[in-house]
Motif scaffolding. Structure first.
Motif, PDB file in Angstrom:
ATOM      1  N   SER A 110      31.939  36.394  43.794  1.00 19.88           N
ATOM      2  CA  SER A 110      31.619  35.636  42.579  1.00 19.88           C
ATOM      3  C   SER A 110      32.234  36.315  41.366  1.00 19.88           C
ATOM      4  CB  SER A 110      30.110  35.511  42.398  1.00 19.88           C
ATOM      5  OG  SER A 110      29.534  36.789  42.176  1.00 19.88           O
ATOM      6  N   ARG A 111      32.408  35.519  40.327  1.00 23.56           N
ATOM      7  CA  ARG A 111      32.996  36.010  39.082  1.00 23.56           C
ATOM      8  C   ARG A 111      32.257  35.354  37.927  1.00 23.56           C
ATOM      9  NH1 ARG A 111      38.519  37.344  39.198  1.00 23.56           N
ATOM     10  NH2 ARG A 111      38.791  38.568  37.334  1.00 23.56           N
ATOM     11  N   GLU A 112      31.696  36.158  37.025  1.00 21.64           N
ATOM     12  CA  GLU A 112      30.999  35.653  35.846  1.00 21.64           C
ATOM     13  C   GLU A 112      31.703  36.159  34.600  1.00 21.64           C
ATOM     14  OE1 GLU A 112      26.771  36.282  35.783  1.00 21.64           O
ATOM     15  OE2 GLU A 112      26.643  36.063  37.962  1.00 21.64           O
ATOM     16  N   PRO A 113      32.444  35.277  33.920  1.00 22.10           N
ATOM     17  CA  PRO A 113      33.130  35.709  32.699  1.00 22.10           C
ATOM     18  C   PRO A 113      32.120  36.047  31.604  1.00 22.10           C
ATOM     19  CG  PRO A 113      34.048  33.652  33.540  1.00 22.10           C
ATOM     20  CD  PRO A 113      32.773  33.906  34.286  1.00 22.10           C
ATOM     21  N   GLY A 114      32.376  37.145  30.905  1.00 17.20           N
ATOM     22  CA  GLY A 114      31.560  37.537  29.760  1.00 17.20           C
ATOM     23  C   GLY A 114      32.344  37.342  28.489  1.00 17.20           C
ATOM     24  N   ASP A 118      34.637  40.496  32.657  1.00 18.25           N
ATOM     25  CA  ASP A 118      34.149  39.689  33.778  1.00 18.25           C
ATOM     26  C   ASP A 118      33.287  40.573  34.671  1.00 18.25           C
ATOM     27  OD1 ASP A 118      35.708  37.613  32.864  1.00 18.25           O
ATOM     28  OD2 ASP A 118      36.938  37.443  34.660  1.00 18.25           O
ATOM     29  N   ASP A 119      32.151  40.054  35.086  1.00 14.46           N
ATOM     30  CA  ASP A 119      31.342  40.706  36.116  1.00 14.46           C
ATOM     31  C   ASP A 119      31.746  40.091  37.442  1.00 14.46           C
ATOM     32  OD1 ASP A 119      29.821  42.454  34.502  1.00 14.46           O
ATOM     33  OD2 ASP A 119      28.498  40.805  33.921  1.00 14.46           O
ATOM     34  N   VAL A 120      32.177  40.939  38.375  1.00 18.50           N
ATOM     35  CA  VAL A 120      32.709  40.465  39.647  1.00 18.50           C
ATOM     36  C   VAL A 120      31.925  41.106  40.794  1.00 18.50           C
ATOM     37  CG1 VAL A 120      34.788  40.278  41.076  1.00 18.50           C
ATOM     38  CG2 VAL A 120      34.992  40.229  38.586  1.00 18.50           C
ATOM     39  N   ARG A 121      31.636  40.308  41.804  1.00 16.75           N
ATOM     40  CA  ARG A 121      30.907  40.793  42.982  1.00 16.75           C
ATOM     41  C   ARG A 121      31.797  40.649  44.210  1.00 16.75           C
ATOM     42  NH1 ARG A 121      26.553  42.842  42.457  1.00 16.75           N
ATOM     43  NH2 ARG A 121      25.416  43.585  44.252  1.00 16.75           N
ATOM     44  N   SER A 158      32.316  45.620  36.603  1.00 18.75           N
ATOM     45  CA  SER A 158      32.652  44.905  35.374  1.00 18.75           C
ATOM     46  C   SER A 158      34.101  45.229  35.025  1.00 18.75           C
ATOM     47  CB  SER A 158      31.732  45.317  34.225  1.00 18.75           C
ATOM     48  OG  SER A 158      30.433  44.848  34.457  1.00 18.75           O
ATOM     49  N   GLN A 174      37.480  33.517  44.052  1.00 17.06           N
ATOM     50  CA  GLN A 174      36.483  33.575  45.112  1.00 17.06           C
ATOM     51  C   GLN A 174      37.149  33.406  46.477  1.00 17.06           C
ATOM     52  OE1 GLN A 174      33.223  30.917  44.481  1.00 17.06           O
ATOM     53  NE2 GLN A 174      32.096  31.628  46.262  1.00 17.06           N
TER      54      GLN A 174
END
Length: 196
Positions: A110-114, A118-121, A158, A174
């Protein structure tokens, strides 16, 4: 030895299969500026030995063991790759100790742009979990990163703007496969404790 500080984004020019091995040709202006036969260059975190250098392109042989353990098994011409020359003894160690000996691969989950990052898992193979600690170091595609969180089968990082702009992680999506190298110090500590 490497630091996990990517020097440039290169490009795979060609992939020639040779039985269970392969020969890669990789373009990289910075890393070829002083490269010669026998030098080590990390390609997406995999330490490879230069066979030849010509016109900003270097060639390397990739053996079966490396293909089995790394994402280079699916390398294709035109793919962008992170490149870093081996560190010299008189240089600063900007990232952490990276050997270029890939421990396995992981998938981007997953990728959550800030606002600025980006917070990446990523998935985490169970056999590597014991070497990954929150606020510890890990190399992902040869990039020295700090682990922000870890659970049984995944870990998070991050990515700052520089990492997003100057490495392959800025374009990873992803499901994409990346190379992992855990902290070698953790592996030696485990060996010392277990063998006593």
């Amino acid at each position: 030895m490497f630091t996990g500080i990517v020097e440039e984004l290169g490009e795979i020019v060609s992939v020639e299969p040779h039985g269970e091995a392969a020969r890669l040709a990789v373009r990289g202006k910075v890393v070829t500026s002083d490269a010669k036969h026998g030098d080590s260059i990390a390609v997406n975190g995999v330490c490879l030995t230069v066979v030849d250098v010509e016109d900003e392109v270097f060639t390397v042989d990739v053996m079966r063991e490396t293909l089995n353990r790394s994402s280079l098994k699916s390398a294709q011409a035109g793919a962008r790759v992170n490149l870093e020359r081996a560190v010299r003894a008189d240089q600063r160690l900007g990232g952490h100790i990276v050997q270029g000996h890939v421990d396995g691969t992981a998938a981007l989950l997953s990728r959550e742009p800030g606002e600025l990052w980006d917070d990446v898992r990523f998935s985490l193979p169970r056999e590597l979990n014991r070497y990954v600690a929150e606020k510890g170091s890990i190399a992902v595609d040869g990039i020295s990163l700090t682990v922000t969180s870890v659970d049984e089968d995944s870990f998070g990082v991050s990515l700052i703007p520089t990492t997003l702009e100057l490495t392959t992680l800025g374009a990873r999506r992803q499901g994409d496969l990346v190379n992992l190298e855990v902290d070698v110090i953790a592996k030696y500590v485990e060996k010392l404790v277990v063998t006593k």
